[in-house]
Design a protein around this motif. Structure first.
Motif, PDB file in Angstrom:
ATOM      1  N   UNK A 160       8.023   0.854  -5.316  1.00 59.86           N
ATOM      2  CA  UNK A 160       7.390   0.390  -6.554  1.00 59.86           C
ATOM      3  C   UNK A 160       8.334   0.675  -7.708  1.00 59.86           C
ATOM      4  N   UNK A 161       7.986   0.201  -8.885  1.00 62.74           N
ATOM      5  CA  UNK A 161       8.809   0.444 -10.065  1.00 62.74           C
ATOM      6  C   UNK A 161       8.963   1.943 -10.337  1.00 62.74           C
ATOM      7  N   UNK A 162       7.962   2.719  -9.935  1.00 60.63           N
ATOM      8  CA  UNK A 162       8.034   4.168 -10.143  1.00 60.63           C
ATOM      9  C   UNK A 162       8.707   4.890  -8.973  1.00 60.63           C
ATOM     10  N   UNK A 163       9.189   4.153  -7.979  1.00 63.08           N
ATOM     11  CA  UNK A 163       9.928   4.744  -6.870  1.00 63.08           C
ATOM     12  C   UNK A 163       9.098   5.149  -5.663  1.00 63.08           C
ATOM     13  N   UNK A 164       7.801   4.875  -5.683  1.00 63.43           N
ATOM     14  CA  UNK A 164       6.965   5.231  -4.540  1.00 63.43           C
ATOM     15  C   UNK A 164       7.131   4.198  -3.429  1.00 63.43           C
ATOM     16  N   UNK A 165       7.021   4.670  -2.178  1.00 64.60           N
ATOM     17  CA  UNK A 165       7.091   3.755  -1.047  1.00 64.60           C
ATOM     18  C   UNK A 165       5.941   2.757  -1.135  1.00 64.60           C
ATOM     19  N   UNK A 166       6.243   1.507  -0.767  1.00 60.20           N
ATOM     20  CA  UNK A 166       5.243   0.441  -0.820  1.00 60.20           C
ATOM     21  C   UNK A 166       5.280  -0.308   0.510  1.00 60.20           C
ATOM     22  N   UNK A 167       4.246  -0.111   1.331  1.00 57.58           N
ATOM     23  CA  UNK A 167       4.205  -0.684   2.673  1.00 57.58           C
ATOM     24  C   UNK A 167       3.415  -1.984   2.692  1.00 57.58           C
ATOM     25  N   UNK A 168       3.934  -2.938   3.467  1.00 60.71           N
ATOM     26  CA  UNK A 168       3.275  -4.240   3.644  1.00 60.71           C
ATOM     27  C   UNK A 168       2.532  -4.234   4.983  1.00 60.71           C
ATOM     28  N   UNK A 206       0.835  -1.173   0.000  1.00 58.66           N
ATOM     29  CA  UNK A 206       0.000   0.000   0.000  1.00 58.66           C
ATOM     30  C   UNK A 206       0.884   1.241   0.000  1.00 58.66           C
ATOM     31  N   UNK A 207       0.375   2.303  -0.521  1.00 63.57           N
ATOM     32  CA  UNK A 207       1.118   3.560  -0.624  1.00 63.57           C
ATOM     33  C   UNK A 207       1.167   4.263   0.719  1.00 63.57           C
ATOM     34  N   UNK A 208       1.947   5.318   0.804  1.00 63.44           N
ATOM     35  CA  UNK A 208       2.195   5.988   2.078  1.00 63.44           C
ATOM     36  C   UNK A 208       0.917   6.535   2.720  1.00 63.44           C
ATOM     37  N   UNK A 209       0.047   7.139   1.932  1.00 59.43           N
ATOM     38  CA  UNK A 209      -1.193   7.683   2.486  1.00 59.43           C
ATOM     39  C   UNK A 209      -2.089   6.595   3.053  1.00 59.43           C
ATOM     40  N   UNK A 210      -2.182   5.470   2.361  1.00 59.80           N
ATOM     41  CA  UNK A 210      -2.998   4.351   2.830  1.00 59.80           C
ATOM     42  C   UNK A 210      -2.398   3.748   4.105  1.00 59.80           C
ATOM     43  N   UNK A 211      -1.090   3.578   4.123  1.00 63.17           N
ATOM     44  CA  UNK A 211      -0.420   3.009   5.298  1.00 63.17           C
ATOM     45  C   UNK A 211      -0.573   3.932   6.500  1.00 63.17           C
ATOM     46  N   UNK A 212      -0.406   5.225   6.268  1.00 68.14           N
ATOM     47  CA  UNK A 212      -0.545   6.191   7.362  1.00 68.14           C
ATOM     48  C   UNK A 212      -1.971   6.161   7.917  1.00 68.14           C
ATOM     49  N   UNK A 213      -2.955   6.147   7.055  1.00 62.95           N
ATOM     50  CA  UNK A 213      -4.348   6.109   7.501  1.00 62.95           C
ATOM     51  C   UNK A 213      -4.636   4.810   8.262  1.00 62.95           C
ATOM     52  N   UNK A 214      -4.105   3.706   7.785  1.00 59.56           N
ATOM     53  CA  UNK A 214      -4.324   2.419   8.451  1.00 59.56           C
ATOM     54  C   UNK A 214      -3.692   2.383   9.840  1.00 59.56           C
ATOM     55  N   UNK A 215      -2.624   3.133  10.032  1.00 61.31           N
ATOM     56  CA  UNK A 215      -1.927   3.152  11.320  1.00 61.31           C
ATOM     57  C   UNK A 215      -2.377   4.304  12.209  1.00 61.31           C
TER      58      UNK A 215
END
Length: 151
Positions: free
Chosen positions: A32-40, A1-10
């Motif tokens: 990600x391939x485009x360089x965005x943070x990808x949180x598990x 998940x992207x940074x905004x989704x991970x932040x909201x989930x936490x």
């Protein structure tokens, strides 16, 4: 998940998430391939632990000193910090230090209250201050947005 989704989930903001990463509380996430943070999910669980510990009175510096063991607190059930079988230096020192700081602050506030009561009510017999009663705190919801104007 992207940074905004991970932040909201936490329960935090993307800015806070980046701060935890910069301070070493959270290892750098995959990209990600485009360089965005990808949180598990494991990283989001760790973020929740960090938020809970910060809410319990720990500081970022406290957590930095045991950041390599924060993942252990994502286990179900989490290990006890002061467990007798905990390895030497397993972080219980952080808990002990934080408790000592809180105890010192409680002592300071108690002395401050006693001094204020003495000044306000004096040392006269029968002039004891009334017992402490906590003031109830009410939470107000933000004002409702104004209704749209009708033409």
């Amino acid at each position: 998940m992207r940074i905004g989704e991970a932040a909201a989930a936490a329960g935090c903001t993307p800015r806070a998430l980046r701060l935890y990463e910069q301070r070493g509380l959270l290892p750098p996430p995959g990209r990600t391939a485009s360089g965005q943070r990808d949180y598990r999910p494991a990283e989001v669980a760790r973020l929740r632990v960090i938020r809970e510990l910060l809410g319990s009175g720990f500081t970022i510096e406290d957590l930095r000193s045991c950041a390599d063991r924060l993942h252990l607190l994502t286990q179900d059930p989490p290990p006890r910090c002061g467990a007798a079988d905990a390895p030497e230096g397993s972080g219980s020192g952080v808990v002990g230090r934080r408790l000592a700081i809180l105890d010192a602050e409680i002592d300071r506030l108690t002395r401050l209250r006693e001094d204020l009561a003495r000044r306000a009510f004096g040392d006269r017999p029968g002039a004891d201050p009334p017992p402490y009663e906590p003031v109830p705190v009410t939470h107000h919801s933000p004002a409702a947005p104004p209704a749209p104007a009708t033409p």
